[in-house]
Motif scaffolding. Structure first.
Motif, PDB file in Angstrom:
ATOM      1  N   PRO A 118       8.337  13.361 -10.335  1.00  0.00           N
ATOM      2  CA  PRO A 118       9.402  14.057 -10.679  1.00  0.00           C
ATOM      3  C   PRO A 118      10.043  13.825 -12.047  1.00  0.00           C
ATOM      4  O   PRO A 118      10.442  14.582 -12.724  1.00  0.00           O
ATOM      5  N   GLU A 119       9.805  12.969 -12.768  1.00  0.00           N
ATOM      6  CA  GLU A 119      10.213  12.584 -14.090  1.00  0.00           C
ATOM      7  C   GLU A 119       9.272  11.454 -14.949  1.00  0.00           C
ATOM      8  O   GLU A 119       8.541  10.940 -13.926  1.00  0.00           O
ATOM      9  N   TYR A 125       5.817   4.397 -16.000  1.00  0.00           N
ATOM     10  CA  TYR A 125       5.926   6.027 -15.781  1.00  0.00           C
ATOM     11  C   TYR A 125       6.884   6.232 -14.861  1.00  0.00           C
ATOM     12  O   TYR A 125       7.774   6.798 -15.105  1.00  0.00           O
ATOM     13  N   TYR A 126       6.795   5.881 -13.498  1.00  0.00           N
ATOM     14  CA  TYR A 126       7.697   6.280 -12.694  1.00  0.00           C
ATOM     15  C   TYR A 126       7.846   5.145 -11.933  1.00  0.00           C
ATOM     16  O   TYR A 126       6.894   4.809 -10.763  1.00  0.00           O
ATOM     17  N   LYS A 127       9.022   4.370 -11.674  1.00  0.00           N
ATOM     18  CA  LYS A 127       9.178   3.045 -10.881  1.00  0.00           C
ATOM     19  C   LYS A 127       9.264   3.632  -9.549  1.00  0.00           C
ATOM     20  O   LYS A 127       9.020   2.555  -8.556  1.00  0.00           O
ATOM     21  N   SER A 128       9.870   4.519  -9.025  1.00  0.00           N
ATOM     22  CA  SER A 128      10.140   4.897  -7.590  1.00  0.00           C
ATOM     23  C   SER A 128       8.641   4.895  -6.822  1.00  0.00           C
ATOM     24  O   SER A 128       8.666   4.609  -5.494  1.00  0.00           O
ATOM     25  N   TRP A 129       7.669   5.418  -7.475  1.00  0.00           N
ATOM     26  CA  TRP A 129       6.297   5.400  -6.895  1.00  0.00           C
ATOM     27  C   TRP A 129       5.294   4.310  -7.393  1.00  0.00           C
ATOM     28  O   TRP A 129       4.241   4.192  -7.348  1.00  0.00           O
ATOM     29  N   ASN A 130       6.189   3.076  -8.112  1.00  0.00           N
ATOM     30  CA  ASN A 130       5.381   1.950  -8.694  1.00  0.00           C
ATOM     31  C   ASN A 130       4.087   2.280  -9.557  1.00  0.00           C
ATOM     32  O   ASN A 130       3.116   1.897  -9.512  1.00  0.00           O
ATOM     33  N   ALA A 159       0.786  -1.157  -0.001  1.00  0.00           N
ATOM     34  CA  ALA A 159      -0.048   0.021   0.088  1.00  0.00           C
ATOM     35  C   ALA A 159       0.779   1.357   0.112  1.00  0.00           C
ATOM     36  O   ALA A 159       0.200   2.381  -0.380  1.00  0.00           O
ATOM     37  N   GLN A 160       2.123   1.168   0.307  1.00  0.00           N
ATOM     38  CA  GLN A 160       3.059   2.405   0.517  1.00  0.00           C
ATOM     39  C   GLN A 160       3.489   2.814  -0.945  1.00  0.00           C
ATOM     40  O   GLN A 160       4.342   1.910  -1.690  1.00  0.00           O
ATOM     41  N   LEU A 161       3.097   3.862  -1.567  1.00  0.00           N
ATOM     42  CA  LEU A 161       3.630   3.985  -2.740  1.00  0.00           C
ATOM     43  C   LEU A 161       5.035   4.372  -3.156  1.00  0.00           C
ATOM     44  O   LEU A 161       5.616   4.094  -3.959  1.00  0.00           O
ATOM     45  N   ASP A 162       5.602   4.847  -2.190  1.00  0.00           N
ATOM     46  CA  ASP A 162       6.961   5.586  -2.054  1.00  0.00           C
ATOM     47  C   ASP A 162       7.945   4.664  -1.368  1.00  0.00           C
ATOM     48  O   ASP A 162       8.758   4.865  -0.757  1.00  0.00           O
ATOM     49  N   ASN A 163       7.723   3.323  -1.553  1.00  0.00           N
ATOM     50  CA  ASN A 163       8.336   2.127  -0.766  1.00  0.00           C
ATOM     51  C   ASN A 163       9.448   1.908  -1.575  1.00  0.00           C
ATOM     52  O   ASN A 163       9.449   1.123  -2.772  1.00  0.00           O
ATOM     53  N   PRO A 164      10.720   2.341  -1.114  1.00  0.00           N
ATOM     54  CA  PRO A 164      11.995   1.856  -1.993  1.00  0.00           C
ATOM     55  C   PRO A 164      12.173   0.402  -2.162  1.00  0.00           C
ATOM     56  O   PRO A 164      12.929   0.085  -2.944  1.00  0.00           O
ATOM     57  N   PHE A 200       4.613  -3.756 -10.473  1.00  0.00           N
ATOM     58  CA  PHE A 200       3.517  -4.626 -10.990  1.00  0.00           C
ATOM     59  C   PHE A 200       3.737  -5.387 -12.461  1.00  0.00           C
ATOM     60  O   PHE A 200       4.687  -4.855 -13.088  1.00  0.00           O
ATOM     61  N   THR A 201       2.853  -6.437 -12.458  1.00  0.00           N
ATOM     62  CA  THR A 201       3.084  -7.014 -13.846  1.00  0.00           C
ATOM     63  C   THR A 201       1.756  -7.441 -14.183  1.00  0.00           C
ATOM     64  O   THR A 201       0.543  -7.428 -13.315  1.00  0.00           O
ATOM     65  N   VAL A 202       1.362  -7.734 -15.416  1.00  0.00           N
ATOM     66  CA  VAL A 202       0.203  -8.296 -15.983  1.00  0.00           C
ATOM     67  C   VAL A 202       0.355  -9.975 -15.807  1.00  0.00           C
ATOM     68  O   VAL A 202      -0.414 -10.938 -15.357  1.00  0.00           O
ATOM     69  N   GLY A 203       1.743 -10.385 -15.852  1.00  0.00           N
ATOM     70  CA  GLY A 203       2.406 -11.655 -15.642  1.00  0.00           C
ATOM     71  C   GLY A 203       2.054 -12.658 -16.909  1.00  0.00           C
ATOM     72  O   GLY A 203       1.306 -12.240 -17.773  1.00  0.00           O
TER      73      GLY A 203
END
Lengths: 238, 358
Positions: free
Chosen positions: B292-293, B234-239, B190-195, B200-203
């Motif tokens: 941010p990017e 889009y932005y991996k750090s925020w999943n 549930a934590q978006l900014d979890n380093p 995610f994948t569709v698998g």
């Protein structure tokens, strides 16, 4: 650079003072010559600056003895230059014969400074350079407080309704700590970061605001400031 | 027909689009119609004049997404927001053909949260298609959600368009080895900014299903995909990231007209990769800031939400299908004017639009 500019007159004065002091041995009459009785103690004169914190020990002269004009002038310059550096208690000792200056900062034991350029650095660090151990302790403490802030920032129990800070501010985005203090239109006064943090705690999080000296407030501020350090400000976007 | 040719298909105005928006579009497509003073009349007169190149019937559906309900009853702010969206959709005239729920109905995947959500959603008058989000899934690995809403992966056809709903929040098992409890796993996801989070994948299994499902669909049939996470990176750090996005895009690319609608990002977000158009959905609960990017250049960024207004930057939306099978997307941002991202606008834009949305 600024420090160096400040230090230059001081260094120059030191040099002059040392030269003069060294020369004084040759040209200034000894105490016996001046008819002052010896008590078997080293002759020194202590001159204190007007702030009461800076002192110069001039070896070779008794307390109360009138210093030769040149010697007195150099001593006064040295005191003035020391006062430029900081508010600490500094004692400089001008030995009679050695080309070194001895410094004591805040009552610590005297250290010898051979290279005059080292003086500003020595003063900045309170007379003792930081040890690796000290640096590690400080870094670990800083990390501990920031880490505590990270946990609180992601913890819904800071509020009362299950919402946590990170749910609107991932990586502390949209917090802009560098823009405080600022006039916050909605609060209708100049607001500090901690006041905005408390607004969020009381409103979206529906919790109780933190006291300003609450360790959790310090931790939250530490995390937010560290997470946003060096980030570009884009008002209205992030 | 190639995607490039289809780009020239005349735009048809639709109910719900403002007169200004319509006029602008009509001018850009070279169609001039005498003013009769009413947007709906324009639509009628234009529809009569323009040859409909494909047989896709125009229609409209609504979406509601990312409500993140907590087990705090209907008075909790997030529950009130979902109720508000349901009331808004029920007040639409005409009614949408159906409503898509875009995932993250619950915040911590609890049965009580999903029960509350199901109860509120049951008030919707139109038919509802459900999609799953990671907040619904990772407490019990989707058990309660499947019990309430059925299979998270399915397809259906509606008025000439083939719709596909995917579970795009599948994550490689990292919890068994570290003996995470179900709630630990849920909080971690549930934590978006979890380093330490995983993307995610569709698998593989679902990609196989998708390939099989698409095998019976003609290449000129418009396809609309619903996924919770964006089907791009889009932005991996925020999943905001789907790790096998390219493989999924590869399965979709042979189709001439493909639209992907996704939840999760809680913001106005538009992308176009090759001829596949992607739209992000709004959340009813809270807006995420822009990353941010990596913001796609087609995105018409919404201004930063006012923290003092709990509904700002949130809302729901409408999707109008146009005769060529593409869509015009309307973001109904509570407290702001609606933001329309038309298919025509995506095709003609070279630079991101920076005009404010309110």
């Amino acid at each position: 650079m600024k420090f160096l500019l400040k230090a230059l007159p001081c260094i120059f004065t030191f040099l002059l003072a040392l030269i003069t002091t060294t020369n004084a041995e040759v040209h200034t009459p000894g105490r016996m010559d001046r008819g002052i009785p010896s008590h078997g103690e080293k002759t020194i004169q202590v001159v204190t600056a007007c702030d009461g914190k800076k002192k110069v020990i001039v070896e070779g002269y008794y307390e109360g003895e009138v210093l030769p004009e040149e010697k007195a002038r150099q001593t006064a310059h040295l005191l003035m230059d020391l006062m430029e550096f900081c508010e600490l208690e500094i004692t400089a000792k001008i030995p009679e014969s050695e080309m070194v200056i001895q410094l004591s900062v805040n009552g610590k034991p005297f250290i010898s400074v051979k290279n005059l350029e080292e003086i500003p650095l020595v003063l900045t660090h309170g007379g003792t350079p930081h040890s690796e151990r000290e640096k590690r302790i400080w870094e670990a403490e800083m990390d501990r407080v920031i880490g505590e802030g990270y946990k609180i920032f992601h913890d819904p129990t800071l509020g009362a309704n299950g919402i946590s800070c990170d749910m609107c501010h991932p990586d502390a985005s949209n917090t802009h700590p560098e823009t405080y203090p600022k006039f916050q239109t909605q609060i209708k006064k100049v607001t500090l970061l901690r006041e905005m943090i408390n607004w969020c705690i009381e409103n979206p999080l529906e919790g109780k605001k933190l006291a300003e000296d609450d360790h959790r407030m310090k931790a939250l501020e530490s995390y937010i400031i560290s997470a946003r350090a060096g980030k570009k400000i884009e008002p209205g976007k992030h | 027909m190639s995607a490039k040719k289809k780009d020239k298909t005349p735009y048809i105005s639709l109910p719900g689009i403002s007169r200004r928006e319509f006029l602008k579009t009509a001018v850009t497509t070279g169609i001039l119609v005498a003013s009769s003073g009413c947007a709906s009349q324009y639509s009628q007169s234009l529809a009569e004049q323009v040859e409909i190149k494909q047989g896709t019937e125009e229609f409209m559906f609504a979406y509601i997404s990312d409500s993140h309900l907590l087990d705090r009853g209907k008075e909790h702010r997030f529950a009130r927001s979902l109720i508000k969206a349901v009331e808004d959709v029920n007040a639409m005239d005409p009614q949408p053909d159906f409503v898509l729920y875009g995932g993250d109905l619950a915040q911590l995947g609890l049965r009580e949260e999903l029960t509350l959500g199901k109860e509120i959603i049951a008030e919707l008058k139109p038919k509802v298609h459900m999609m799953v989000g990671e907040h619904d899934w990772y407490f019990d690995m989707g058990e309660a959600w499947k019990e309430f809403f059925g299979n998270p992966t399915y397809s259906f056809d509606h008025k000439g368009i083939h719709f596909i709903v995917l579970n795009s929040v599948i994550v490689e098992d990292y919890w068994s080895e570290t003996n995470m409890s179900p709630m630990d796993r849920m909080l971690f996801m549930a934590q978006l900014d979890n380093p330490k989070g995983r993307p995610f994948t569709v698998g593989k299994e679902q990609r196989g299903w998708l390939s099989n499902d698409l095998s019976s669909v003609k290449k000129d049939t418009p396809v609309v995909i619903f996924s919770h996470s964006p089907l791009y990176k889009y932005y991996k750090s925020w999943n905001f990231w789907t790790d096998d996005a390219e493989e999924v895009q590869g399965l979709l690319s042979p189709f001439e007209t493909v639209t992907v609608l996704h939840g999760h990002t809680h913001q106005v977000l538009t992308n176009k990769i090759d001829h596949i158009v992607f739209h992000g959905m709004l959340s009813t609960a809270w807006p995420w800031p822009y990353a941010p990017e990596g913001i796609p250049k087609y995105t018409r960024q919404m201004n930063r939400a006012d923290p003092f207004n709990q509904f700002d930057g949130t809302g729901w939306g409408k999707i109008h299908t146009i005769p060529n099978g593409n869509v015009n997307k309307t973001y109904n941002l509570w407290g702001r004017n609606p933001t329309v991202v038309s298919y025509d606008r995506i095709l003609t834009e070279r630079e991101p639009i920076s005009d404010p949305s309110y």
